[in-house]
Design an enzyme around this catalytic site. Structure first.
Site, mmCIF file in Angstrom:
data_model
loop_
_atom_site.group_PDB
_atom_site.id
_atom_site.type_symbol
_atom_site.label_atom_id
_atom_site.label_comp_id
_atom_site.label_asym_id
_atom_site.label_seq_id
_atom_site.Cartn_x
_atom_site.Cartn_y
_atom_site.Cartn_z
ATOM 1 N N GLY A 46 65.141 -30.567 69.105
ATOM 2 C CA GLY A 46 64.640 -31.196 67.889
ATOM 3 C C GLY A 46 64.926 -32.682 67.925
ATOM 4 O O GLY A 46 65.781 -33.129 68.695
ATOM 5 N N GLN A 51 66.424 -40.941 64.588
ATOM 6 C CA GLN A 51 67.204 -40.935 65.840
ATOM 7 C C GLN A 51 66.618 -41.872 66.887
ATOM 8 O O GLN A 51 67.262 -42.176 67.890
ATOM 9 C CB GLN A 51 67.310 -39.512 66.409
ATOM 10 C CG GLN A 51 68.168 -38.600 65.538
ATOM 11 C CD GLN A 51 68.288 -37.214 66.127
ATOM 12 O OE1 GLN A 51 67.398 -36.382 65.959
ATOM 13 N NE2 GLN A 51 69.367 -36.955 66.833
ATOM 14 N N CYS A 94 74.020 -32.406 68.718
ATOM 15 C CA CYS A 94 73.111 -33.433 68.227
ATOM 16 C C CYS A 94 72.955 -34.501 69.305
ATOM 17 O O CYS A 94 73.949 -34.954 69.876
ATOM 18 C CB CYS A 94 73.671 -34.064 66.944
ATOM 19 S SG CYS A 94 72.571 -35.286 66.212
ATOM 20 N N LEU A 95 71.717 -34.892 69.553
ATOM 21 C CA LEU A 95 71.462 -35.910 70.579
ATOM 22 C C LEU A 95 72.114 -37.243 70.209
ATOM 23 O O LEU A 95 72.351 -38.071 71.087
ATOM 24 C CB LEU A 95 69.956 -36.089 70.784
ATOM 25 C CG LEU A 95 69.237 -34.865 71.378
ATOM 26 C CD1 LEU A 95 67.727 -35.079 71.374
ATOM 27 C CD2 LEU A 95 69.736 -34.574 72.787
ATOM 28 N N HIS A 136 68.952 -28.865 60.284
ATOM 29 C CA HIS A 136 69.645 -29.955 60.987
ATOM 30 C C HIS A 136 68.788 -31.229 60.969
ATOM 31 O O HIS A 136 69.286 -32.324 60.687
ATOM 32 C CB HIS A 136 69.937 -29.496 62.422
ATOM 33 C CG HIS A 136 70.540 -30.529 63.324
ATOM 34 N ND1 HIS A 136 71.806 -30.409 63.864
ATOM 35 C CD2 HIS A 136 70.045 -31.695 63.824
ATOM 36 C CE1 HIS A 136 72.056 -31.464 64.629
ATOM 37 N NE2 HIS A 136 71.000 -32.262 64.631
ATOM 38 N N GLU A 137 67.483 -31.075 61.255
ATOM 39 C CA GLU A 137 66.593 -32.247 61.300
ATOM 40 C C GLU A 137 66.345 -32.820 59.912
ATOM 41 O O GLU A 137 66.318 -34.047 59.739
ATOM 42 C CB GLU A 137 65.252 -31.887 61.956
ATOM 43 C CG GLU A 137 65.322 -31.320 63.359
ATOM 44 C CD GLU A 137 66.176 -32.112 64.316
ATOM 45 O OE1 GLU A 137 66.410 -33.309 64.089
ATOM 46 O OE2 GLU A 137 66.644 -31.506 65.294
ATOM 47 N N HIS A 140 68.990 -35.043 58.866
ATOM 48 C CA HIS A 140 68.875 -36.403 59.432
ATOM 49 C C HIS A 140 68.027 -37.299 58.529
ATOM 50 O O HIS A 140 68.298 -38.496 58.391
ATOM 51 C CB HIS A 140 68.213 -36.367 60.816
ATOM 52 C CG HIS A 140 69.146 -36.102 61.963
ATOM 53 N ND1 HIS A 140 70.215 -36.913 62.270
ATOM 54 C CD2 HIS A 140 69.143 -35.126 62.908
ATOM 55 C CE1 HIS A 140 70.835 -36.433 63.343
ATOM 56 N NE2 HIS A 140 70.205 -35.346 63.754
#
Ligand code: GNR
Ligand code: NI
Length: 176
Positions: A46, A51, A94-95, A136-137, A140
Site C-alpha cells: 500500500g 508518503q 510501513c514504508l 493503515h492507508e 496516513h
C-alpha cells in the site's frame, strides 16, 4: 511513469492532514500510476500520497498473494463509513518506518466509500489484509502512523531511533 522517493520518519510531512482530491483528471491518473510504480518498487502492499510528499487524500494498494496476478487498486477521497465491532490483530509495517514491525489491533471489517480513477463513487466491504491495509492507508491521510497505536514507550523508542538515523541521512527530497 516515475518512482518517487518515500518520505521517512520523523519527517513532519507524515503528520500533515491531506486535502480532498478536487478533480479526477489525467494528471491525477498519471500520479496514481507513479504511486503504484513506487509501491511495487519499494516493495509494499500500500502507499498513501503523503508518503511521496503530496498531501492529497488518495491511496493505492495491491494485496494480491505472491503467486496471484497483480491487482493494483486506487482509492480517491476514501472514507470509512462502517466498522465491525469485531477486532483483528495483524502485524504491520510501513514504508515510511522501514524495517520496523509491530502488531496492531483494528476493526476486522470496514466499509469504505471512495472515487475510482473515472471519478465514479464506489463502495467496498473489506476484511482480512485489505481491511487492515485500507485502515493503515486512510490513517496516513489523517497524519496517523501505526506506531501511534503502540505504547508511548515503544513509540518513543522507534521515533528516537529514526531521529538518529535521519542525522546521518540527508532528506530524500534533497537531491544531490
Ligand atoms: O507494505 C506495507 N505492508 C503492510 C503490512 C501490514 C499492514 C499494513 C501495511 S501497509 C505497508 C506499506 C505502507 O507503508 N503503506 O502506507
Ligand atoms: Ni504506511
Amino acid at each position: 511513469m516515475t518512482i518517487r522517493p518515500i518520505v521517512i520518519l520523523p519527517d513532519p510531512v507524515l503528520r500533515q492532514v491531506s486535502k480532498p482530491v478536487e478533480r479526477v483528471d489525467d494528471d491525477l491518473r498519471k500520479f496514481a500510476g507513479d504511486m503504484l510504480e513506487t509501491m511495487y518498487d519499494a516493495p509494499g502492499i500500500g502507499l498513501a500520497a503523503i508518503q511521496v510528499g503530496e498531501p492529497l487524500r488518495m491511496l493505492v494498494l495491491d494485496v494480491a498473494e505472491k503467486d496471484d496476478p497483480k491487482n493494483p487498486q486506487v482509492f480517491i477521497n476514501p472514507e470509512i463509513v462502517a466498522r465491525s465491532e469485531a477486532l483483528n490483530v495483524h502485524e504491520e509495517g510501513c514504508l515510511s518506518i522501514p524495517d520496523y514491525y509491530a502488531e496492531v489491533e483494528r476493526p476486522a471489517e470496514v466499509t469504505v466509500k471512495y472515487l475510482d480513477l473515472d471519478g465514479k463513487e464506489q463502495v467496498v466491504e473489506a476484511d482480512g489484509i485489505l481491511a487492515t491495509c485500507l485502515q493503515h492507508e486512510i490513517d496516513h491521510l489523517n497524519g496517523v502512523l501505526f506506531i501511534d497505536y503502540l505504547s508511548k514507550l515503544k513509540r518513543d523508542m522507534v521515533v528516537r531511533k529514526f531521529k538518529k538515523l535521519a542525522k546521518d541521512r540527508p532528506p530524500a527530497r534533497m537531491v544531490g
